[in-house]
Design a protein around this motif. Structure first.
Motif, PDB file in Angstrom:
ATOM      1  N   VAL A 118       0.524   5.623 -17.062  1.00 25.40           N
ATOM      2  CA  VAL A 118       0.946   4.238 -16.885  1.00 25.40           C
ATOM      3  C   VAL A 118       2.211   3.969 -17.703  1.00 25.40           C
ATOM      4  CG1 VAL A 118       0.325   1.823 -17.351  1.00 25.40           C
ATOM      5  CG2 VAL A 118      -1.376   3.413 -16.401  1.00 25.40           C
ATOM      6  N   GLY A 119       3.126   3.172 -17.102  1.00 28.98           N
ATOM      7  CA  GLY A 119       4.341   2.782 -17.801  1.00 28.98           C
ATOM      8  C   GLY A 119       4.851   1.459 -17.283  1.00 28.98           C
ATOM      9  N   ARG A 120       6.155   1.181 -17.490  1.00 26.19           N
ATOM     10  CA  ARG A 120       6.763  -0.055 -17.020  1.00 26.19           C
ATOM     11  C   ARG A 120       8.175   0.203 -16.497  1.00 26.19           C
ATOM     12  NH1 ARG A 120       7.717  -4.123 -21.863  1.00 26.19           N
ATOM     13  NH2 ARG A 120       8.939  -5.070 -20.189  1.00 26.19           N
ATOM     14  N   THR A 121       8.369   1.375 -15.860  1.00 29.11           N
ATOM     15  CA  THR A 121       9.682   1.712 -15.322  1.00 29.11           C
ATOM     16  C   THR A 121       9.952   0.902 -14.058  1.00 29.11           C
ATOM     17  OG1 THR A 121       8.710   3.569 -14.099  1.00 29.11           O
ATOM     18  CG2 THR A 121       9.596   4.046 -16.276  1.00 29.11           C
ATOM     19  N   GLY A 122      11.223   0.790 -13.712  1.00 32.04           N
ATOM     20  CA  GLY A 122      11.603   0.017 -12.540  1.00 32.04           C
ATOM     21  C   GLY A 122      11.513  -1.482 -12.816  1.00 32.04           C
ATOM     22  N   ASN A 123      11.183  -2.264 -11.790  1.00 29.77           N
ATOM     23  CA  ASN A 123      11.085  -3.719 -11.920  1.00 29.77           C
ATOM     24  C   ASN A 123       9.676  -4.076 -12.373  1.00 29.77           C
ATOM     25  OD1 ASN A 123      11.488  -6.444 -11.793  1.00 29.77           O
ATOM     26  ND2 ASN A 123      11.481  -6.576  -9.548  1.00 29.77           N
ATOM     27  N   ALA A 124       9.472  -4.047 -13.686  1.00 33.75           N
ATOM     28  CA  ALA A 124       8.142  -4.307 -14.240  1.00 33.75           C
ATOM     29  C   ALA A 124       8.305  -5.069 -15.538  1.00 33.75           C
ATOM     30  CB  ALA A 124       7.386  -3.003 -14.477  1.00 33.75           C
ATOM     31  N   THR A 125       7.403  -6.016 -15.778  1.00 36.33           N
ATOM     32  CA  THR A 125       7.460  -6.824 -16.998  1.00 36.33           C
ATOM     33  C   THR A 125       6.491  -6.363 -18.057  1.00 36.33           C
ATOM     34  OG1 THR A 125       5.895  -8.388 -16.048  1.00 36.33           O
ATOM     35  CG2 THR A 125       8.236  -8.859 -15.744  1.00 36.33           C
ATOM     36  N   GLY A 126       5.643  -5.397 -17.719  1.00 34.98           N
ATOM     37  CA  GLY A 126       4.688  -4.882 -18.678  1.00 34.98           C
ATOM     38  C   GLY A 126       4.113  -3.581 -18.174  1.00 34.98           C
ATOM     39  N   ASN A 127       3.367  -2.903 -19.018  1.00 30.71           N
ATOM     40  CA  ASN A 127       2.759  -1.634 -18.640  1.00 30.71           C
ATOM     41  C   ASN A 127       1.616  -1.887 -17.648  1.00 30.71           C
ATOM     42  OD1 ASN A 127       4.231   0.229 -20.432  1.00 30.71           O
ATOM     43  ND2 ASN A 127       3.253  -0.958 -22.075  1.00 30.71           N
ATOM     44  N   HIS A 128       1.753  -1.313 -16.472  1.00 29.87           N
ATOM     45  CA  HIS A 128       0.689  -1.461 -15.460  1.00 29.87           C
ATOM     46  C   HIS A 128       0.885  -0.439 -14.348  1.00 29.87           C
ATOM     47  CE1 HIS A 128       3.932  -3.664 -13.394  1.00 29.87           C
ATOM     48  NE2 HIS A 128       3.220  -3.491 -12.261  1.00 29.87           N
ATOM     49  N   LEU A 129      -0.174  -0.242 -13.566  1.00 33.81           N
ATOM     50  CA  LEU A 129      -0.119   0.622 -12.376  1.00 33.81           C
ATOM     51  C   LEU A 129      -0.028  -0.260 -11.143  1.00 33.81           C
ATOM     52  CD1 LEU A 129      -0.364   3.287 -10.772  1.00 33.81           C
ATOM     53  CD2 LEU A 129      -2.862   3.001 -10.920  1.00 33.81           C
ATOM     54  N   HIS A 130       1.020  -0.061 -10.364  1.00 35.02           N
ATOM     55  CA  HIS A 130       1.169  -0.724  -9.064  1.00 35.02           C
ATOM     56  C   HIS A 130       0.584   0.245  -8.026  1.00 35.02           C
ATOM     57  CE1 HIS A 130       3.415  -3.027  -5.913  1.00 35.02           C
ATOM     58  NE2 HIS A 130       3.406  -1.826  -5.324  1.00 35.02           N
ATOM     59  N   PHE A 131      -0.577  -0.122  -7.445  1.00 36.64           N
ATOM     60  CA  PHE A 131      -1.291   0.780  -6.531  1.00 36.64           C
ATOM     61  C   PHE A 131      -1.283   0.206  -5.109  1.00 36.64           C
ATOM     62  CE2 PHE A 131      -5.273   2.133  -4.415  1.00 36.64           C
ATOM     63  CZ  PHE A 131      -5.036   3.502  -4.389  1.00 36.64           C
ATOM     64  N   GLU A 132      -0.860   1.055  -4.145  1.00 29.87           N
ATOM     65  CA  GLU A 132      -0.807   0.645  -2.729  1.00 29.87           C
ATOM     66  C   GLU A 132      -1.651   1.594  -1.871  1.00 29.87           C
ATOM     67  OE1 GLU A 132       3.216   0.668  -1.392  1.00 29.87           O
ATOM     68  OE2 GLU A 132       3.902  -0.910  -2.778  1.00 29.87           O
ATOM     69  N   ILE A 133      -2.240   1.020  -0.830  1.00 33.80           N
ATOM     70  CA  ILE A 133      -2.846   1.815   0.244  1.00 33.80           C
ATOM     71  C   ILE A 133      -2.049   1.525   1.509  1.00 33.80           C
ATOM     72  CG2 ILE A 133      -4.876   2.114   1.720  1.00 33.80           C
ATOM     73  CD1 ILE A 133      -6.622   1.601  -0.661  1.00 33.80           C
ATOM     74  N   ILE A 134      -1.568   2.610   2.145  1.00 29.07           N
ATOM     75  CA  ILE A 134      -0.730   2.479   3.344  1.00 29.07           C
ATOM     76  C   ILE A 134      -1.449   3.170   4.505  1.00 29.07           C
ATOM     77  CG2 ILE A 134       1.558   2.895   4.330  1.00 29.07           C
ATOM     78  CD1 ILE A 134       2.513   3.327   1.362  1.00 29.07           C
ATOM     79  N   ILE A 135      -1.731   2.401   5.568  1.00 27.71           N
ATOM     80  CA  ILE A 135      -2.374   2.964   6.755  1.00 27.71           C
ATOM     81  C   ILE A 135      -1.377   2.885   7.909  1.00 27.71           C
ATOM     82  CG2 ILE A 135      -4.316   2.800   8.361  1.00 27.71           C
ATOM     83  CD1 ILE A 135      -5.132   3.529   5.546  1.00 27.71           C
ATOM     84  N   ASN A 136      -0.984   4.098   8.371  1.00 32.77           N
ATOM     85  CA  ASN A 136      -0.005   4.191   9.468  1.00 32.77           C
ATOM     86  C   ASN A 136       1.234   3.337   9.193  1.00 32.77           C
ATOM     87  OD1 ASN A 136      -1.648   5.941  11.010  1.00 32.77           O
ATOM     88  ND2 ASN A 136      -2.814   4.200  11.798  1.00 32.77           N
ATOM     89  N   GLY A 137       1.710   3.383   7.951  1.00 33.33           N
ATOM     90  CA  GLY A 137       2.929   2.688   7.577  1.00 33.33           C
ATOM     91  C   GLY A 137       2.750   1.247   7.199  1.00 33.33           C
ATOM     92  N   VAL A 138       1.520   0.717   7.281  1.00 33.86           N
ATOM     93  CA  VAL A 138       1.277  -0.691   6.954  1.00 33.86           C
ATOM     94  C   VAL A 138       0.466  -0.768   5.670  1.00 33.86           C
ATOM     95  CG1 VAL A 138       0.243  -2.854   7.726  1.00 33.86           C
ATOM     96  CG2 VAL A 138       1.318  -1.319   9.396  1.00 33.86           C
ATOM     97  N   ARG A 139       0.966  -1.584   4.708  1.00 32.78           N
ATOM     98  CA  ARG A 139       0.254  -1.752   3.450  1.00 32.78           C
ATOM     99  C   ARG A 139      -0.929  -2.703   3.665  1.00 32.78           C
ATOM    100  NH1 ARG A 139       5.654  -1.953   2.514  1.00 32.78           N
ATOM    101  NH2 ARG A 139       6.530  -0.411   1.069  1.00 32.78           N
ATOM    102  N   ILE A 140      -2.091  -2.306   3.145  1.00 35.35           N
ATOM    103  CA  ILE A 140      -3.291  -3.152   3.255  1.00 35.35           C
ATOM    104  C   ILE A 140      -3.787  -3.444   1.857  1.00 35.35           C
ATOM    105  CG2 ILE A 140      -3.879  -2.134   5.514  1.00 35.35           C
ATOM    106  CD1 ILE A 140      -6.132  -0.611   4.036  1.00 35.35           C
ATOM    107  N   ASP A 141      -4.661  -4.422   1.769  1.00 38.49           N
ATOM    108  CA  ASP A 141      -5.218  -4.806   0.471  1.00 38.49           C
ATOM    109  C   ASP A 141      -6.123  -3.686  -0.031  1.00 38.49           C
ATOM    110  OD1 ASP A 141      -6.227  -5.993  -1.761  1.00 38.49           O
ATOM    111  OD2 ASP A 141      -7.167  -7.694  -0.706  1.00 38.49           O
ATOM    112  N   PRO A 142      -5.783  -3.081  -1.226  1.00 37.76           N
ATOM    113  CA  PRO A 142      -6.599  -1.982  -1.739  1.00 37.76           C
ATOM    114  C   PRO A 142      -7.849  -2.441  -2.490  1.00 37.76           C
ATOM    115  CG  PRO A 142      -4.690  -2.314  -3.130  1.00 37.76           C
ATOM    116  CD  PRO A 142      -4.563  -3.304  -2.030  1.00 37.76           C
ATOM    117  N   ALA A 143      -7.971  -3.743  -2.768  1.00 38.55           N
ATOM    118  CA  ALA A 143      -9.084  -4.216  -3.607  1.00 38.55           C
ATOM    119  C   ALA A 143     -10.444  -3.856  -3.033  1.00 38.55           C
ATOM    120  CB  ALA A 143      -8.960  -5.721  -3.811  1.00 38.55           C
ATOM    121  N   PRO A 144     -10.713  -4.067  -1.750  1.00 32.30           N
ATOM    122  CA  PRO A 144     -12.039  -3.708  -1.224  1.00 32.30           C
ATOM    123  C   PRO A 144     -12.340  -2.239  -1.372  1.00 32.30           C
ATOM    124  CG  PRO A 144     -10.924  -5.194   0.276  1.00 32.30           C
ATOM    125  CD  PRO A 144      -9.893  -4.759  -0.706  1.00 32.30           C
TER     126      PRO A 144
END
Length: 416
Positions: free
Chosen positions: A385-411
């Motif tokens: 974990v870090g804060r590189t790029g456009n980030a205001t604090g240390n965190h993980l930006h996590f994405e799930i992409i299905i066939n090129g479309v980002r969906i909500d990863p929370a469930p």
């Protein structure tokens, strides 16, 4: 030998007196002519035997009330006096006014008692009050003054170094050829230490001052892979140290006034020592709970908090998990790394293709442990974990992409 010579002189005097008495008796008594003649020739034979033994007639030299030498002839003293004159670098007439006239006494001496001209000259010097041992300051071969004060040596050093600059490397020398010579001089030539100091201070001095500047040579970091050490771990084998580069110039002064300036070649005073670090390359698979969707949670349970959900009124198409810098990030599912490195606002980012159009992104990382093309396993540590790029604090930006479309990863992560 001198004791023997004195004995011979006494013997000669006794024989001479005896001969005189004998002749007187011969004249007074004709009857004793034969006896007297025999005694006379006996005395003469004794005298001749002494001469044949190596004795001769010479002179004792009395100088200033003291016997200083034995000479074969009087010219020896004159020769020695000339030697004294030349050693004093004065005219003969001046020296003869100083060298006293000696008193010569005829003596019966052995040849071995005769002093050399050099010994006689030394005796004259030692017994002449007007001649003293002194140290002369010689400039370009010429004597500019002499003194019998031993402080002249330290005075020369002080005068030569008087333009040195404190705190700098300085080398000073007189512009002229200056030397000290110890010899004999006339008393009238001797200067006081103050007088000789004034003459030395009048000499020009050249001073070279080295002005140096030290700069740092940074050490390099060398990484050595260790297959026995888990990925993400490292050990420092050699701490490393900076080197030192010295640059500068030599400034020349004459009597404190700058006359030239020359750049010096750079010199490495201390070589840098590389820092050596061993880094682990062994894959680490975390044993973590798996969600009902079959995904491993990307962070260790209890190490994170949700800082932003999908959408959240700003079209945020991921979930942000706040965690301390350096927290390990796990691949949620096995797959192939299709992107690993810097990716604009994402900073350091990893994208894994899990097949069937299913991909995951892990952004703002401080460290990436995988490369494009690597095959990873579910639960494998892929970064931190870090804060590189456009980030205001240390965190993980996590994405799930299905066939090129980002969906909500929370469930899928069991967040709600």
């Amino acid at each position: 030998m001198r004791e023997l010579s004195l004995i011979f002189n006494e013997t000669l005097a006794t024989l001479t007196n005896g001969a005189q008495i004998l002749f007187d008796r011969i004249r007074s008594c004709g009857r004793s002519i034969k006896i007297g003649t025999f005694s006379f020739f006996a005395i003469i034979s004794l005298i001749m035997s002494v001469f044949f033994a190596g004795a001769t007639i010479g002179y004792r030299v009395n100088y200033n009330g003291k016997t200083i030498a034995t000479v074969l002839n009087k010219q020896q003293f004159d020769t020695a006096a000339v030697m004294v004159t030349r050693s004093l670098n004065h005219s003969e007439s001046e020296t003869y006014n100083i060298v006293k006239k000696p008193v010569f006494t005829t003596a019966f001496v052995l040849s071995g008692d005769i002093d050399s001209n050099e010994d006689i000259a030394a005796a004259i010097i030692d017994n002449t009050a007007e001649i003293v041992s002194a140290t002369a300051v010689v400039v370009n071969g010429n004597v500019i003054g002499c003194t019998d004060n031993d402080l002249v040596y330290s005075v020369v050093e002080e005068c030569r170094n008087r333009f040195n600059i404190a705190g700098y490397e300085c080398v000073s020398s007189f512009v002229d050829d200056v030397a000290l010579s110890h010899d004999y001089y006339l008393c009238e030539e001797i200067l006081t230490i103050d007088e000789i100091t004034e003459k030395i201070m009048a000499l020009s001095v050249s001073t070279n001052v080295v002005v140096s500047t030290d700069s740092v040579i940074p050490f390099k970091t060398v990484k050595q892979q260790n297959a026995s050490l888990e990925r993400g771990k490292s050990n420092i084998l050699v701490a490393g140290s900076n080197g030192v580069m010295r640059t500068g110039e030599t400034v020349t002064y004459v009597n404190g006034v700058e006359v030239s300036r020359v750049q010096n070649n750079a010199t490495v005073i201390a070589q840098p020592v590389d820092r050596v670090i061993e880094v682990g390359t062994a894959k680490k698979i975390v044993k973590n709970s798996i969600t009902v969707s079959g995904l491993v949670f990307p962070l260790e349970r209890g190490s994170w908090q949700v800082s932003a959900y999908f959408g959240d009124g700003r079209n945020h198409q991921a979930v942000d998990l706040r965690a301390p810098a350096g927290t390990s990030i796990y691949a949620v599912k096995s797959g192939t790394v299709v992107q690993a490195g810097w990716d604009g606002n994402y900073g350091y980012s990893i994208v894994i293709d899990h097949g069937s159009g299913f991909k995951t992104r892990y952004a703002h990382e401080s460290t990436i442990y995988v490369s494009k093309g690597d095959v990873v396993s579910a639960g494998e540590v892929i970064g931190t974990v870090g804060r590189t790029g456009n980030a205001t604090g240390n965190h993980l930006h996590f994405e799930i992409i299905i066939n090129g479309v980002r969906i909500d990863p929370a469930p899928s992560l069991g967040l709600y």
